[in-house]
Design a protein around this motif. Structure first.
Motif, short mmCIF file in Angstrom:
data_model
loop_
_atom_site.label_atom_id
_atom_site.label_comp_id
_atom_site.label_asym_id
_atom_site.label_seq_id
_atom_site.Cartn_x
_atom_site.Cartn_y
_atom_site.Cartn_z
N ASP A 109 -5.96 -23.67 -5.91
CA ASP A 109 -6.42 -22.35 -6.51
C ASP A 109 -7.26 -22.36 -7.84
OD1 ASP A 109 -4.45 -23.52 -8.12
OD2 ASP A 109 -2.84 -21.86 -7.80
N GLU A 110 -7.61 -23.37 -8.39
CA GLU A 110 -8.48 -23.31 -9.57
C GLU A 110 -9.90 -23.14 -9.15
OE1 GLU A 110 -7.60 -25.96 -13.06
OE2 GLU A 110 -6.09 -26.93 -11.65
N LEU A 111 -10.13 -23.50 -8.10
CA LEU A 111 -11.54 -23.70 -7.51
C LEU A 111 -11.81 -22.65 -6.69
CD1 LEU A 111 -11.52 -27.38 -6.03
CD2 LEU A 111 -12.60 -26.68 -8.32
N GLU A 112 -12.79 -21.61 -7.03
CA GLU A 112 -13.25 -20.32 -6.43
C GLU A 112 -13.91 -20.74 -5.16
OE1 GLU A 112 -15.95 -16.91 -7.86
OE2 GLU A 112 -15.04 -17.43 -9.43
N LEU A 113 -14.70 -21.65 -5.02
CA LEU A 113 -15.48 -22.29 -3.81
C LEU A 113 -15.26 -23.56 -3.60
CD1 LEU A 113 -18.70 -20.39 -4.50
CD2 LEU A 113 -17.17 -19.65 -2.72
N PRO A 114 -14.05 -24.02 -3.04
CA PRO A 114 -13.77 -25.49 -2.96
C PRO A 114 -14.41 -26.29 -1.93
CG PRO A 114 -11.96 -24.02 -1.89
CD PRO A 114 -13.05 -23.17 -2.39
N VAL A 115 -15.15 -25.76 -1.08
CA VAL A 115 -15.52 -26.48 0.07
C VAL A 115 -17.08 -26.63 0.06
CG1 VAL A 115 -16.02 -26.73 2.61
CG2 VAL A 115 -13.78 -25.65 1.54
N LEU A 116 -17.59 -28.04 0.32
CA LEU A 116 -19.15 -28.15 0.16
C LEU A 116 -19.80 -27.67 1.12
CD1 LEU A 116 -21.21 -30.14 -1.34
CD2 LEU A 116 -20.75 -31.70 0.54
N ALA A 117 -20.66 -26.73 0.96
CA ALA A 117 -21.45 -26.26 2.18
C ALA A 117 -22.88 -26.88 2.44
CB ALA A 117 -22.04 -24.77 1.71
N GLY A 118 -23.37 -27.94 1.56
CA GLY A 118 -24.36 -28.55 1.54
C GLY A 118 -25.39 -28.60 0.33
N PHE A 119 -26.29 -29.47 0.40
CA PHE A 119 -27.46 -29.50 -0.90
C PHE A 119 -28.62 -28.84 -0.39
CE2 PHE A 119 -24.42 -33.35 -0.91
CZ PHE A 119 -23.86 -33.30 -1.96
N GLU A 120 -29.23 -28.49 -1.67
CA GLU A 120 -30.47 -27.77 -1.55
C GLU A 120 -31.43 -28.72 -2.37
OE1 GLU A 120 -33.03 -23.77 -2.48
OE2 GLU A 120 -30.82 -23.83 -2.76
N TRP A 121 -32.73 -29.07 -1.79
CA TRP A 121 -33.78 -29.72 -2.82
C TRP A 121 -34.72 -28.56 -3.06
CZ3 TRP A 121 -38.74 -31.74 -1.78
CH2 TRP A 121 -39.61 -32.50 -2.80
N ASP A 122 -34.81 -28.00 -4.34
CA ASP A 122 -35.81 -27.09 -4.68
C ASP A 122 -36.91 -27.78 -5.62
OD1 ASP A 122 -37.40 -24.85 -5.43
OD2 ASP A 122 -35.89 -23.52 -6.24
#
Length: 174
Positions: free
Chosen positions: A128-141
């Motif tokens: 519950d401390e993590l607002e977005l607890p799941v990894l969606a992926g990485f982006e290289w900019d």
């Protein structure tokens, strides 16, 4: 009894500046040249050469919670894959809120190395401390920063639609 006023006969080589071994002509520049694998690049060299990075697509399908150990993931094969192509020794992982962690592996940063680096930062956090607890992926900019990946997170992991239990397919897929 022996005479105590006699001068010392042994000379300490460190004091007199002498070396007991002959001077070594061939000095090796790097201490551990063998531990980095061939074909693994320094990300700064890739930037100078203008080489593009490609990120493994497996990272988007992991549905991994940042505060759980990467060892708990079912897809053990994905963890062994290189995070980027071409493989690099070190890459910074940048979170939108400003946190930055570095994933390092002299033989090439794998997905597991990246997840381990992220997990180290989040392992003490409760769900519950993590607002977005799941990894969606990485982006290289490359316009923002060539040497780091942006970490994307999501609210919750989608139900794995890949096929539920994967134990039936034990000996195939390679």
């Amino acid at each position: 009894m022996a005479e105590t006023a006699s001068p010392l006969t042994k000379v300490d080589s460190a004091i007199s500046g002498l070396s007991s071994s002959p001077p070594d002509e061939k000095k090796i520049g790097h201490r551990r040249a063998s531990s980095s694998a061939a074909g693994v690049f320094n990300i700064n060299d890739l930037e100078k050469e203008g080489k593009e990075l490609k990120i493994a697509v497996e990272t988007q399908r992991l549905n991994w919670k940042l505060n759980t150990s990467p060892a708990t993931l079912d897809d053990k094969e994905a963890l062994k894959k290189f995070l980027t192509t071409p493989p690099v020794k070190k890459i910074d992982l940048h979170f939108p809120l400003g946190l930055e962690v570095a994933a390092r592996n002299l033989k090439g940063v794998t997905i597991k190395d990246a997840l381990d680096a992220i997990h180290k930062q989040f392992k003490k956090k409760a769900d519950d401390e993590l607002e977005l607890p799941v990894l969606a992926g990485f982006e290289w900019d490359k316009d923002e920063s060539w040497t780091r990946l942006i970490v994307h997170q999501k609210k919750e992991g989608a139900a794995s639609s890949v096929g539920g239990k994967k134990k039936k397919n034990k000996g195939g897929d390679e």
